[in-house]
Design a protein around this motif. Structure first.
Motif, PDB file in Angstrom:
ATOM      1  N   PHE A  62       0.849  -1.199   0.000  1.00 29.17           N
ATOM      2  CA  PHE A  62       0.000   0.000   0.000  1.00 29.17           C
ATOM      3  C   PHE A  62       0.888   1.254   0.000  1.00 29.17           C
ATOM      4  O   PHE A  62       0.873   2.046   0.951  1.00 29.17           O
ATOM      5  CB  PHE A  62      -0.923  -0.010   1.207  1.00 29.17           C
ATOM      6  N   PRO A  63       1.677   1.454  -1.047  1.00 25.33           N
ATOM      7  CA  PRO A  63       2.679   2.533  -1.040  1.00 25.33           C
ATOM      8  C   PRO A  63       2.103   3.939  -1.061  1.00 25.33           C
ATOM      9  O   PRO A  63       2.809   4.901  -0.755  1.00 25.33           O
ATOM     10  CB  PRO A  63       3.493   2.259  -2.310  1.00 25.33           C
ATOM     11  N   SER A  64       0.824   4.080  -1.400  1.00 29.08           N
ATOM     12  CA  SER A  64       0.236   5.429  -1.447  1.00 29.08           C
ATOM     13  C   SER A  64      -0.101   5.958  -0.054  1.00 29.08           C
ATOM     14  O   SER A  64      -0.354   7.157   0.112  1.00 29.08           O
ATOM     15  CB  SER A  64      -1.025   5.438  -2.312  1.00 29.08           C
TER      16      SER A  64
ATOM     17  N   THR B 297      -3.324   9.723   1.516  1.00 29.22           N
ATOM     18  CA  THR B 297      -2.719   9.018   0.394  1.00 29.22           C
ATOM     19  C   THR B 297      -2.086  10.013  -0.565  1.00 29.22           C
ATOM     20  O   THR B 297      -2.480  11.182  -0.641  1.00 29.22           O
ATOM     21  CB  THR B 297      -3.752   8.165  -0.371  1.00 29.22           C
ATOM     22  N   ILE B 298      -1.120   9.529  -1.326  1.00 26.51           N
ATOM     23  CA  ILE B 298      -0.345  10.365  -2.233  1.00 26.51           C
ATOM     24  C   ILE B 298      -1.072  10.472  -3.576  1.00 26.51           C
ATOM     25  O   ILE B 298      -1.312   9.468  -4.248  1.00 26.51           O
ATOM     26  CB  ILE B 298       1.054   9.776  -2.445  1.00 26.51           C
TER      27      ILE B 298
ATOM     28  N   HIS C   4       3.913   5.173  -6.153  1.00 22.75           N
ATOM     29  CA  HIS C   4       3.338   5.540  -4.858  1.00 22.75           C
ATOM     30  C   HIS C   4       1.996   6.259  -5.004  1.00 22.75           C
ATOM     31  O   HIS C   4       1.279   6.419  -4.011  1.00 22.75           O
ATOM     32  CB  HIS C   4       4.288   6.454  -4.086  1.00 22.75           C
ATOM     33  N   TYR C   5       1.658   6.725  -6.199  1.00 19.15           N
ATOM     34  CA  TYR C   5       0.445   7.514  -6.376  1.00 19.15           C
ATOM     35  C   TYR C   5      -0.784   6.617  -6.235  1.00 19.15           C
ATOM     36  O   TYR C   5      -0.811   5.490  -6.734  1.00 19.15           O
ATOM     37  CB  TYR C   5       0.416   8.186  -7.748  1.00 19.15           C
ATOM     38  N   ALA C   6      -1.798   7.122  -5.563  1.00 13.65           N
ATOM     39  CA  ALA C   6      -3.024   6.358  -5.356  1.00 13.65           C
ATOM     40  C   ALA C   6      -3.710   6.057  -6.683  1.00 13.65           C
ATOM     41  O   ALA C   6      -3.825   6.942  -7.543  1.00 13.65           O
ATOM     42  CB  ALA C   6      -3.973   7.137  -4.444  1.00 13.65           C
TER      43      ALA C   6
END
Length: 336
Positions: free
Chosen positions: A39-41, A65-66, A149-151
């Motif tokens: 879940f990088p965002s 979130t990103i 990383h972007y949602a």
């Protein structure tokens, strides 16, 4: 957000993490460990005064979130204030990406960026939490992330409102009501509930209702109950985690108790795609701009807070210190 910060906001009325008749809080309860690489965002929001008086608040108060390297999606109630010049969340929010362990903040993190501008909609209602969505613009771009990383937001025509679909709420959360024993990032497995069956009276078409999945191993129900508002609700499409919601509110008691039908509510991201895009395009006007001068004026008004740890890195603000700082500002404001 820690329960201490919820109490603080209620006492001083400076930041509404609590509104209307239900107890509008949200924290991962009875979740399982989640890898930040899955879940990088996800980002954590902290109150951070290190650059001003060498202190910080030891727990994240909301999630987000990103959207891109300079914009973060979160809940409006996390950052809304009727008097932002005297509000810790409006002035001193720091965004931290890639945070696997909550306790890693502030001295064992990849990076942090301070929030400079706050956007929320004109029709945001701080009592009903209708249109509970905000975007935070950072002072400078995040440098340790990339586009992965972007949602992922839902595309036109995407359908997911079904009890057969798989959803996850992600954040740093409790093991049970009022007890924060998990340092590792958590996820709660949830299932869709039709709005007509939700526990709350203020449901609209722009809100998603979810209930927790009961674990067969311990009989406990996963839930979002206390503190990680603004964090993501992901729908697993079978190949990707799509952010379909952000945590708005949930029950304050019996979190995770399978004998109680506890539902939680999320702002549905898809309904706000056009507004999100206008903010990212730079055509929206910020509701608040936090500047170094405003932050310094706030700190000067409350005095320098001493370090609680004695080391050169400064100290974590305990509840009473944070309460004192905010009440001092409240009193100063009321007598002006």
């Amino acid at each position: 957000m820690k329960n201490k910060a919820v109490l603080l906001s209620t006492l001083i009325g400076m930041s509404c993490h609590l509104a209307a008749s239900e107890d509008y809080q949200a924290y991962i309860v009875n979740g399982t460990d989640a890898s930040i690489t899955t879940f990088p965002s996800y980002v954590a929001l902290f109150v951070d005064l290190i650059d001003y008086n060498n202190t910080y608040y030891e727990g994240n108060y909301c999630g987000g979130t990103i959207l891109n390297s300079t914009h973060i999606l979160t809940a409006a109630h996390c950052v809304y204030s009727a008097d932002p010049d005297n509000n810790l969340y409006s002035l001193f929010t720091t965004v931290v990406p890639d945070l696997q362990y909550e306790s890693y903040f502030p001295y064992n993190i990849t990076e942090k960026k301070r929030v400079a501008k706050i956007y929320y909609r004109d029709d945001y209602n701080n009592s009903t939490l209708n249109n509970d969505i905000a975007i935070l613009q950072l002072e400078s771009p995040l440098t340790t992330i990339n586009t992965s990383h972007y949602a992922n937001r839902p595309s036109t025509g995407t359908t997911y409102r079904s009890s057969s679909e798989t959803f996850y709420a992600v954040g740093h959360g409790n093991t049970k009501t009022g007890v924060d024993e998990k340092d590792y990032l958590q996820k709660a497995s949830l299932k869709y509930v039709d709005n007509s069956s939700c526990n709350y009276s203020n449901m609209t078409d722009t809100k998603l209702c979810m209930e927790g999945v009961v674990s067969p191993s311990n009989g406990l129900e996963a839930s979002t109950c206390q503190g990680d508002s603004g964090g993501p609700l992901y729908w697993y499409s079978g190949s990707n985690y799509i952010q379909v919601g952000l945590t708005s509110f949930g029950p304050s008691t019996f979190c995770g108790d399978a004998s109680f039908n506890s539902t939680s509510v999320f702002t549905e991201v898809y309904d706000y795609q056009a507004w999100i895009d206008t903010v990212l395009a730079g055509t929206e006007t910020a509701k608040y701009i936090a500047t170094d001068a405003k932050r310094q004026a706030y700190v000067d008004s409350i005095g320098k807070e001493p370090s609680s740890s004695g080391d050169s890195g400064g100290g974590a603000l305990g509840f009473m210190s944070l309460l004192f700082m905010s009440l001092f500002a409240l009193v100063r404001r009321s007598i002006q």
